[in-house]
Enzyme design. Structure first.
Site, PDB file in Angstrom:
ATOM      1  N   GLU A 329       0.816  -1.219   0.000  1.00 53.75           N
ATOM      2  CA  GLU A 329       0.000   0.000   0.000  1.00 53.75           C
ATOM      3  C   GLU A 329       0.851   1.271   0.000  1.00 53.75           C
ATOM      4  O   GLU A 329       0.809   2.042   0.954  1.00 53.75           O
ATOM      5  CB  GLU A 329      -0.894  -0.002   1.243  1.00 53.75           C
ATOM      6  N   CYS A 404       1.850  32.695  12.567  1.00 54.00           N
ATOM      7  CA  CYS A 404       2.228  33.258  13.857  1.00 54.00           C
ATOM      8  C   CYS A 404       2.754  32.179  14.796  1.00 54.00           C
ATOM      9  O   CYS A 404       2.129  31.871  15.821  1.00 54.00           O
ATOM     10  CB  CYS A 404       1.021  33.963  14.467  1.00 54.00           C
TER      11      CYS A 404
HETATM   12  C1  LIG Z   1      -0.311   5.457   5.919  1.00 56.97           C
HETATM   13  C2  LIG Z   1      -0.573   4.090   5.477  1.00 56.97           C
HETATM   14  C3  LIG Z   1      -0.094   3.658   4.245  1.00 56.97           C
HETATM   15  C4  LIG Z   1       0.754   4.514   3.340  1.00 56.97           C
HETATM   16  O1  LIG Z   1       1.953   4.884   3.924  1.00 56.97           O
HETATM   17  P1  LIG Z   1       3.086   5.590   3.035  1.00 56.97           P
HETATM   18  O2  LIG Z   1       4.166   5.867   4.005  1.00 56.97           O
HETATM   19  O3  LIG Z   1       2.487   6.814   2.444  1.00 56.97           O
HETATM   20  O4  LIG Z   1       3.468   4.606   1.972  1.00 56.97           O
HETATM   21  C5  LIG Z   1      -0.418   2.383   3.845  1.00 56.97           C
HETATM   22  N1  LIG Z   1      -1.184   1.567   4.621  1.00 56.97           N
HETATM   23  C6  LIG Z   1      -1.654   1.968   5.808  1.00 56.97           C
HETATM   24  C7  LIG Z   1      -2.492   1.048   6.593  1.00 56.97           C
HETATM   25  C8  LIG Z   1      -1.381   3.214   6.282  1.00 56.97           C
HETATM   26  O5  LIG Z   1      -1.845   3.604   7.468  1.00 56.97           O
END
Ligand SMILES: *Cc1c(COP(=O)(O)O)cnc(C)c1O
Length: 480
Positions: A329, A404
């Site tokens: 992901e 600020c």
């Molecule tokens: C934030 C997150 C991602 C993506 O993370 P990156 O550092 O942008 O690649 C993927 N999976 C889950 C479950 C996340 O919380």
């Protein structure tokens, strides 16, 4: 004493601890390292200094600034699509099928959702707002996964209404809520259990413990993940399809993934032994790192994909399990390097630091409202003068915003031309992830637009907020 090519004053200035090394010469001060900048960002040719402004996708940033105003996020479409395609191709192995989900929280709009779809990726969402954005884009909802540690009943119902493909369940309460909502709709929700595997990874380090003190997931060591599996298997409106873990962000090597895959596969083994079913999907999460500076050396998606596949296959073989479908992901690794923030310089101030050191405070027309990451995480960014080049010697500078707060810093330590002046444009690289997505209206500043560029054409992706937008939420003085 050897004279420095950029001049004596430059040679005498020592970088404070933690500051990047001074550029070797004037050319280096203006260079756009392709590791950091979007693929179509170059300096245009021509002898006159003002002719060497930066162009992105063939468009001069001065023209972009004139047309759309500053601050401005410029999104390189070709770069974004190439990174998405690189992930898709890296995980396209017929022997070990895998899915790539773009983590929409890094930056999401309908246009970006459409690019993600066209490049063949799935999409991660974690709120009702992200679901609605993807739905408005016509994103195929079966290719979406719904994350989050506190999804509301309304959000779960919205997801079910739109047929979101996967639910990454994060708590015992959610299991009950999702099952009830799915049952009420007469559908079966496909779920993965978010497992807290006790691994926290960041850049070159990772910590592996048995326990993990954080809000996400169901713990492995405490037996909660196994218990979640038991409860899911008893509920006819839920179908267990997999196990999920996400170990951190801005990760540069696979050591942390190796430990997490080991622990997830061990859990899959227990699930088989206890319930006689094989876990079909193993989601290793996101967190793949990018280069914010020239010293950063992230793995290519292909290198990381090969290593991750190898790890999962080996761990499964060791337990005699079928190799599940893999998922990753990435968010930052796709959109991060594709965007540049363009600011206009408003004021330049020399601050004497003592010991003969001077720091140039360069105030720009945005700041922590459009990039909170420096204040929040001490993030480091690369900045360049993008509206021209300058022969002036580099000076130690700090790019700050207009808010600020003294912590309103965009780039803590950098080297910029000594003749920087109001009206100059600065470009901050690799601001695609978690900048517009985390932008705020602090000090009642309207949030900047995102403009995509491709083949000499710019297109508004998210428009600039207006004072009317800001005032639209203010209930006003009249009570009736
Ligand atoms: C934030 C997150 C991602 C993506 O993370 P990156 O550092 O942008 O690649 C993927 N999976 C889950 C479950 C996340 O919380």
């Amino acid at each position: 004493m050897r004279a420095h090519p950029a001049g004596p004053r430059f040679g005498e200035i020592l970088a404070p601890a933690g500051a990047p090394a001074a550029p070797a010469d004037v050319e280096a001060m203006h260079a756009l390292d392709p590791v950091v900048w979007p693929s179509t960002a170059v300096r245009s040719g021509g002898d006159a200094l003002e002719q060497r402004a930066v162009t992105i996708a063939g468009i001069d940033v001065r023209d972009l600034a004139a047309e759309h105003g500053t601050p401005l996020y410029v999104l390189d479409e070709v770069d974004f699509r190439a990174r998405a395609a690189a992930f898709r191709d890296a995980y396209a192995d017929p022997d070990v099928p895998a899915d790539v989900f773009y983590a929409g929280k890094a930056f999401l709009s309908t246009i970006v959702a459409r690019w993600v779809q066209e490049e063949g990726l799935g999409l991660d969402v974690c709120t009702g707002g992200e679901i609605l954005t993807a739905v408005r884009a016509g994103f195929p909802t079966a290719r979406m996964a719904f994350h989050g540690n506190n999804k509301s009943v309304a959000e779960l119902d919205l997801a079910l209404e739109h047929g979101i493909g996967r639910y990454v369940v994060d708590s015992f309460e959610e299991i009950v809520r999702l099952a009830a909502a799915a049952e009420a709709r007469g559908v079966v929700a496909k779920v993965l259990v978010r497992v807290t595997v006790g691994v926290e990874a960041h850049t070159h380090e990772f910590i592996a413990t048995a326990h993990e003190d954080q809000k996400f997931g169901l713990s492995l060591s405490g037996g909660q993940a196994e218990e979640a599996v038991r409860r899911i298997l008893k509920l006819p409106s839920l179908r267990l399809v997999g196990l999920h873990s996400h170990i951190g962000s801005q990760i540069f090597d696979t050591a942390g993934f190796e430990v997490s895959a080991h622990r997830l596969v061990a859990l899959a083994g227990k699930v088989r032994d206890e319930h006689g079913i094989e876990v079909a999907e193993l989601d290793l999460g996101g967190g793949m790192g990018i280069a914010y500076g020239s010293d950063d050396d992230p793995m290519t998606p292909k290198e990381m994909a090969e290593l991750l596949r190898g790890i999962v296959v080996r761990e499964c073989r060791a337990l005699g399990l079928d190799v599940p479908r893999i998922a990753v992901e990435p968010g930052r690794a796709i959109v991060g390097p594709s965007m540049v923030t363009v600011y206009e310089v408003g004021t330049v101030k020399q601050v004497d630091l003592g010991n003969g050191h001077v720091r140039q405070y360069v105030s720009v027309d945005g700041g922590m409202s459009d990039n909170i990451r420096t204040a929040l995480y001490d993030a480091e960014y690369t900045v360049r003068l993008v509206s021209r080049v300058s022969e002036a010697a580099p000076v130690l500078a700090r790019v700050v915003g207009k808010h600020c707060e003294s912590g309103d810093i965009v780039v803590r330590d950098c080297w910029l031309p000594g003749d920087l002046a109001p009206g100059d444009l600065l470009g901050v690289a690799a601001t695609g992830a978690y900048c517009r997505a985390m932008a705020s209206n602090y000090n009642h500043v309207p949030r900047p637009p995102v403009v995509s560029v491709r083949d000499g054409v710019s297109r508004v992706v998210v428009r600039r907020e207006t004072p009317d937008d800001l005032l639209a939420l203010d209930a006003g003085l009249e009570s009736d």
